[in-house]
Design a protein around this motif. Structure first.
Motif, PDB file in Angstrom:
ATOM      1  N   LEU A  36      -5.400  -5.050   7.172  1.00  0.00           N
ATOM      2  CA  LEU A  36      -5.816  -3.724   6.713  1.00  0.00           C
ATOM      3  C   LEU A  36      -4.745  -2.688   7.003  1.00  0.00           C
ATOM      4  N   LEU A  37      -4.193  -2.683   8.220  1.00  0.00           N
ATOM      5  CA  LEU A  37      -3.197  -1.684   8.607  1.00  0.00           C
ATOM      6  C   LEU A  37      -1.921  -1.830   7.784  1.00  0.00           C
ATOM      7  N   ALA A  38      -1.495  -3.071   7.545  1.00  0.00           N
ATOM      8  CA  ALA A  38      -0.268  -3.290   6.784  1.00  0.00           C
ATOM      9  C   ALA A  38      -0.417  -2.804   5.351  1.00  0.00           C
ATOM     10  N   ARG A  39      -1.533  -3.144   4.724  1.00  0.00           N
ATOM     11  CA  ARG A  39      -1.745  -2.706   3.347  1.00  0.00           C
ATOM     12  C   ARG A  39      -2.020  -1.206   3.287  1.00  0.00           C
ATOM     13  N   ASN A  40      -2.661  -0.689   4.324  1.00  0.00           N
ATOM     14  CA  ASN A  40      -2.972   0.733   4.328  1.00  0.00           C
ATOM     15  C   ASN A  40      -1.701   1.582   4.353  1.00  0.00           C
TER      16      ASN A  40
END
Length: 212
Positions: A42-46
């Motif tokens: 989630l953090l990487a794509r966010n």
């Protein structure tokens, strides 16, 4: 030189550094370390989607400067709409990993609006100062004192952290971790807030470092 592209590239480097620092801190923290396999995708794509949104904001500031007037409410509304479209692509990609998200726009949109307003104003000011033959660092220093620049960056990154906290509460974690979901969200925000302040200080110092 495409100053808009260069400023967007600087923004990308700052956001990616922020994401790296946050992830490193998460890996050292329980219960976040247990939740990290679910949060890290989630953090990487966010951060990737926020880089895309920020590039649109900076381009809007450049277009407004070329037109001879600061961007108005219509530009802000259009950027919010474009952000929703990017969110749709983000959610489609997240759907391919074992987490689910139900976005609460009632909570997220006020934070996003504030962040866009601050970034749009800053980009317009910096690009305007940059037109008179200065380099990027000289333009930054013409617009902001060091502590002002640090405060601006910390504030924009803190709004990003607040939006990420809201997003983390919308993530469907495995049943074992759900009782700790609120605590995980708060701890995630605490780490991101701390790293925002540190990164803002480091970036502002870098902008004011004397070149020899």
């Amino acid at each position: 030189m495409d100053r808009v592209r260069v400023l967007a590239e600087l923004d990308r480097r700052i956001l990616e550094a922020y994401s790296r620092r946050t992830t490193q801190a998460l890996r050292a923290t329980l219960p976040l370390r247990l939740a990290l396999p679910h949060l890290e995708p989630l953090l990487a794509r966010n951060v990737a989607k926020e880089v895309r949104k920020d590039a649109l904001v900076i381009r809007c500031a450049g277009d407004a400067l070329a037109a001879g007037a600061p961007p108005g409410q219509g530009a802000l509304d259009e950027l919010l709409a474009q952000g929703r479209a990017i969110d749709g692509d983000f959610l489609a990609r997240v759907g391919r990993v074992p987490i689910g998200i139900v976005v609460r726009y009632d909570e997220i949109l006020p934070l996003r609006r504030q962040r866009i307003e601050r970034l749009l104003d800053a980009a317009y000011r910096i690009l305007d100062a940059w037109r008179v033959g200065r380099g990027l660092h000289e333009a930054l220093r013409a617009c902001y004192a060091q502590l002002e620049l640090e405060s601006l960056l910390a504030g924009v990154l803190r709004l990003y952290a607040m939006e990420t906290r809201a997003l983390s509460r919308a993530v469907r974690l495995p049943a074992l971790l759900r009782p700790a979901q609120d605590a995980i969200g708060q701890r995630l925000f605490g780490i991101m807030d701390t790293e925002a302040a540190r990164l803002a200080r480091d970036a502002a110092r870098g902008a004011y470092r004397t070149r020899r």
